[in-house]
Design a protein around this motif. Structure first.
Motif, PDB file in Angstrom:
ATOM      1  N   PHE A  62       0.839  -1.200   0.000  1.00 55.46           N
ATOM      2  CA  PHE A  62       0.000   0.000   0.000  1.00 55.46           C
ATOM      3  C   PHE A  62       0.873   1.249   0.000  1.00 55.46           C
ATOM      4  N   LEU A  63       0.246   2.372  -0.355  1.00 53.21           N
ATOM      5  CA  LEU A  63       0.919   3.672  -0.367  1.00 53.21           C
ATOM      6  C   LEU A  63       0.344   4.528   0.745  1.00 53.21           C
ATOM      7  N   THR A  64       1.171   5.438   1.283  1.00 56.77           N
ATOM      8  CA  THR A  64       0.666   6.378   2.295  1.00 56.77           C
ATOM      9  C   THR A  64       1.044   7.801   1.921  1.00 56.77           C
ATOM     10  N   GLY A  65       0.146   8.729   2.212  1.00 56.96           N
ATOM     11  CA  GLY A  65       0.425  10.147   2.020  1.00 56.96           C
ATOM     12  C   GLY A  65      -0.708  10.966   2.622  1.00 56.96           C
ATOM     13  N   THR A  66      -0.447  12.229   2.802  1.00 59.02           N
ATOM     14  CA  THR A  66      -1.450  13.099   3.417  1.00 59.02           C
ATOM     15  C   THR A  66      -2.757  13.088   2.617  1.00 59.02           C
ATOM     16  N   ALA A  67      -2.637  13.205   1.290  1.00 59.93           N
ATOM     17  CA  ALA A  67      -3.848  13.239   0.466  1.00 59.93           C
ATOM     18  C   ALA A  67      -4.449  11.848   0.333  1.00 59.93           C
ATOM     19  N   ALA A  68      -3.613  10.858   0.032  1.00 56.37           N
ATOM     20  CA  ALA A  68      -4.091   9.494  -0.231  1.00 56.37           C
ATOM     21  C   ALA A  68      -4.515   8.768   1.040  1.00 56.37           C
ATOM     22  N   GLU A  69      -3.975   9.167   2.175  1.00 56.86           N
ATOM     23  CA  GLU A  69      -4.072   8.425   3.437  1.00 56.86           C
ATOM     24  C   GLU A  69      -3.395   7.065   3.214  1.00 56.86           C
ATOM     25  N   ILE A  70      -4.198   5.979   3.148  1.00 54.74           N
ATOM     26  CA  ILE A  70      -3.618   4.670   2.827  1.00 54.74           C
ATOM     27  C   ILE A  70      -4.366   4.138   1.615  1.00 54.74           C
ATOM     28  N   VAL A  71      -3.637   3.845   0.545  1.00 54.95           N
ATOM     29  CA  VAL A  71      -4.297   3.318  -0.652  1.00 54.95           C
ATOM     30  C   VAL A  71      -3.657   1.978  -1.034  1.00 54.95           C
ATOM     31  N   PRO A  72      -4.505   0.933  -1.160  1.00 55.63           N
ATOM     32  CA  PRO A  72      -3.969  -0.393  -1.482  1.00 55.63           C
ATOM     33  C   PRO A  72      -3.416  -0.454  -2.907  1.00 55.63           C
ATOM     34  N   VAL A  73      -2.353  -1.235  -3.077  1.00 56.83           N
ATOM     35  CA  VAL A  73      -1.779  -1.505  -4.412  1.00 56.83           C
ATOM     36  C   VAL A  73      -2.006  -2.989  -4.696  1.00 56.83           C
ATOM     37  N   VAL A  74      -2.587  -3.298  -5.850  1.00 55.40           N
ATOM     38  CA  VAL A  74      -2.926  -4.697  -6.140  1.00 55.40           C
ATOM     39  C   VAL A  74      -2.140  -5.265  -7.329  1.00 55.40           C
ATOM     40  N   GLU A  75      -1.424  -4.407  -8.023  1.00 55.61           N
ATOM     41  CA  GLU A  75      -0.629  -4.897  -9.151  1.00 55.61           C
ATOM     42  C   GLU A  75       0.585  -3.986  -9.332  1.00 55.61           C
ATOM     43  N   ILE A  76       1.768  -4.587  -9.509  1.00 54.19           N
ATOM     44  CA  ILE A  76       2.984  -3.820  -9.804  1.00 54.19           C
ATOM     45  C   ILE A  76       3.663  -4.455 -11.018  1.00 54.19           C
ATOM     46  N   ASP A  77       3.885  -3.682 -12.060  1.00 53.34           N
ATOM     47  CA  ASP A  77       4.530  -4.197 -13.280  1.00 53.34           C
ATOM     48  C   ASP A  77       3.871  -5.489 -13.761  1.00 53.34           C
ATOM     49  N   ARG A  78       2.561  -5.501 -13.763  1.00 50.51           N
ATOM     50  CA  ARG A  78       1.772  -6.662 -14.227  1.00 50.51           C
ATOM     51  C   ARG A  78       1.934  -7.912 -13.348  1.00 50.51           C
ATOM     52  N   ARG A  79       2.529  -7.740 -12.158  1.00 51.33           N
ATOM     53  CA  ARG A  79       2.527  -8.848 -11.196  1.00 51.33           C
ATOM     54  C   ARG A  79       1.394  -8.586 -10.230  1.00 51.33           C
ATOM     55  N   ARG A  80       0.515  -9.571 -10.070  1.00 49.84           N
ATOM     56  CA  ARG A  80      -0.561  -9.425  -9.091  1.00 49.84           C
ATOM     57  C   ARG A  80       0.031  -9.516  -7.689  1.00 49.84           C
ATOM     58  N   ILE A  81      -0.389  -8.628  -6.816  1.00 46.89           N
ATOM     59  CA  ILE A  81       0.099  -8.653  -5.428  1.00 46.89           C
ATOM     60  C   ILE A  81      -0.907  -9.426  -4.580  1.00 46.89           C
ATOM     61  N   GLY A  82      -0.412 -10.454  -3.877  1.00 51.12           N
ATOM     62  CA  GLY A  82      -1.282 -11.275  -3.029  1.00 51.12           C
ATOM     63  C   GLY A  82      -2.451 -11.798  -3.835  1.00 51.12           C
ATOM     64  N   ALA A  83      -3.646 -11.577  -3.326  1.00 48.76           N
ATOM     65  CA  ALA A  83      -4.857 -12.078  -3.995  1.00 48.76           C
ATOM     66  C   ALA A  83      -5.370 -11.114  -5.059  1.00 48.76           C
ATOM     67  N   GLY A  84      -4.674  -9.990  -5.244  1.00 48.54           N
ATOM     68  CA  GLY A  84      -5.093  -9.028  -6.275  1.00 48.54           C
ATOM     69  C   GLY A  84      -6.227  -8.122  -5.841  1.00 48.54           C
ATOM     70  N   VAL A  85      -6.525  -8.169  -4.561  1.00 52.63           N
ATOM     71  CA  VAL A  85      -7.539  -7.271  -3.983  1.00 52.63           C
ATOM     72  C   VAL A  85      -6.969  -6.690  -2.686  1.00 52.63           C
ATOM     73  N   PRO A  86      -7.504  -5.549  -2.219  1.00 54.52           N
ATOM     74  CA  PRO A  86      -6.997  -4.994  -0.952  1.00 54.52           C
ATOM     75  C   PRO A  86      -7.072  -6.031   0.164  1.00 54.52           C
ATOM     76  N   GLY A  87      -5.961  -6.180   0.903  1.00 57.17           N
ATOM     77  CA  GLY A  87      -5.861  -7.238   1.906  1.00 57.17           C
ATOM     78  C   GLY A  87      -6.304  -6.811   3.297  1.00 57.17           C
ATOM     79  N   ALA A  88      -6.389  -7.810   4.172  1.00 53.78           N
ATOM     80  CA  ALA A  88      -6.897  -7.600   5.531  1.00 53.78           C
ATOM     81  C   ALA A  88      -5.987  -6.673   6.340  1.00 53.78           C
ATOM     82  N   GLY A  89      -4.676  -6.817   6.177  1.00 54.42           N
ATOM     83  CA  GLY A  89      -3.738  -5.977   6.925  1.00 54.42           C
ATOM     84  C   GLY A  89      -3.885  -4.521   6.531  1.00 54.42           C
ATOM     85  N   THR A  90      -3.986  -4.270   5.237  1.00 54.76           N
ATOM     86  CA  THR A  90      -4.147  -2.898   4.736  1.00 54.76           C
ATOM     87  C   THR A  90      -5.451  -2.307   5.262  1.00 54.76           C
ATOM     88  N   LYS A  91      -6.526  -3.105   5.201  1.00 61.64           N
ATOM     89  CA  LYS A  91      -7.828  -2.610   5.680  1.00 61.64           C
ATOM     90  C   LYS A  91      -7.787  -2.286   7.174  1.00 61.64           C
TER      91      LYS A  91
END
Ligand code: PXG
Length: 292
Positions: free
Chosen positions: A242-271
């Motif tokens: 996930f990414l963090t910033g003042t504007a974004a707060e916490i935003v999940p990342v589900v794909e990087i360079d066409r690699r799916r991250i984890g299950a490809g959906v926002p995860g429990a830890g991020t939530k």
């Protein structure tokens, strides 16, 4: 809207700076982006401290004390009833001539805008972001150190252009040694089980205020928190990113360079961390009260 300009609250139409200001001519200055939540300026003192560190690093002598700057932010919020908003605090080098020499600039200009926040679309949070690594390398620490929140954002903007041209919203930026630094305006984290990892500021990221808050909240709530030098591999293979910033707060990342991250959906830890951050913004100790 009234704007704070060099000690006075002035109407928006009178809040103007010179075309000879080195902030405009050279991106010579420093800034902060701050949120207010529930009538409090979120982590105001942390933002003020970072502003003064940035200014020191670029030999810019802010013509007021940090306490007075914090008070000016509060007053600007009060005057605009900015209870759940976004504050932009800018200190430019000031008016000079067409030469580079900052010592020819008469006096720094202090600007505070207390406005509303342009939130990211809700689907960014619900579905998560797809991001790509870009070729634009994060600034070398001995050119413009990424710990400085300067008015010169071309490094980040060039990376953002590459991301958008590649059809995604955000970029993963590497440092000059090839390790992961951050996104264009956000810090980046990986979760593996109970382990939360983010690159250290020495990897070439801005020491984000949201990043610090998330590390603290995570440590208090059962995560093991580490700052480590990280490769793209570490992110590709993480359970969650996930990414963090003042504007974004916490935003999940589900794909990087066409690699799916984890299950490809926002995860429990991020939530869980999103929930903890939202709870934290409700607490009186998370900010400085605007009224009274
Ligand atoms: N990295 C960079 C390069 C940033 O500019 C962050 C990380 C996150 O830091 P905070 O302290 O916000 O958790 C930033 C913050 C905006 C905006 O309008 C935000 C930032 C930069 C430019 C614009 O939201 N950055």
């Amino acid at each position: 809207m009234v704007i704070y300009l060099n000690g006075k609250l002035v109407p928006e139409k009178d809040a103007v700076v010179s075309v000879f200001d080195h902030g405009l001519l050279y991106g010579d200055g420093v800034f902060e982006g701050i949120r207010s939540y529930h009538g409090r300026v979120f982590l105001l003192n942390e933002h003020i401290e970072r502003l003064y560190r940035s200014a020191r690093a670029v030999a810019l002598d802010i013509p007021m004390r940090p306490e007075a700057m914090a008070q000016a932010v509060i007053e600007t919020c009060r005057a605009n009833d900015c209870r759940n908003g976004y504050i932009r605090l800018v200190v430019t080098r000031g008016v000079g001539n067409l030469g580079l020499n900052p010592y020819n600039c008469a006096k720094p200009q202090v600007i505070i805008i207390a406005s509303t926040i342009q939130l990211y679309p809700p689907e960014f949070y619900a579905q998560g972001l797809k991001i790509v690594t870009v070729a634009t390398v994060r600034n070398h620490p001995e050119s413009v150190n990424p710990n400085i929140k300067s008015l010169n954002y071309l490094n980040n903007i060039l990376a953002k252009i590459e991301a958008i041209n590649a059809g995604v919203q955000e970029a993963l930026m590497l440092n000059h040694t090839g390790y992961v630094a951050e996104a264009t305006g956000d810090n980046v984290f990986a979760i593996n089980g109970h382990l939360l990892t983010t690159p250290p500021s020495s990897s070439g990221c801005l020491p984000g205020i949201t990043r610090d808050a998330v590390m603290k909240l995570a440590a208090e709530n059962g995560f093991e928190v580490r700052e480590s030098v990280m490769t793209r591999y570490d992110f590709y293979t993480a359970d969650e990113v996930f990414l963090t910033g003042t504007a974004a707060e916490i935003v999940p990342v589900v794909e990087i360079d066409r690699r799916r991250i984890g299950a490809g959906v926002p995860g429990a830890g991020t939530k869980r961390l999103i929930a903890l951050l939202h709870e934290y913004t409700q607490l009186p100790e998370s900010g400085v009260a605007i009224a009274g």
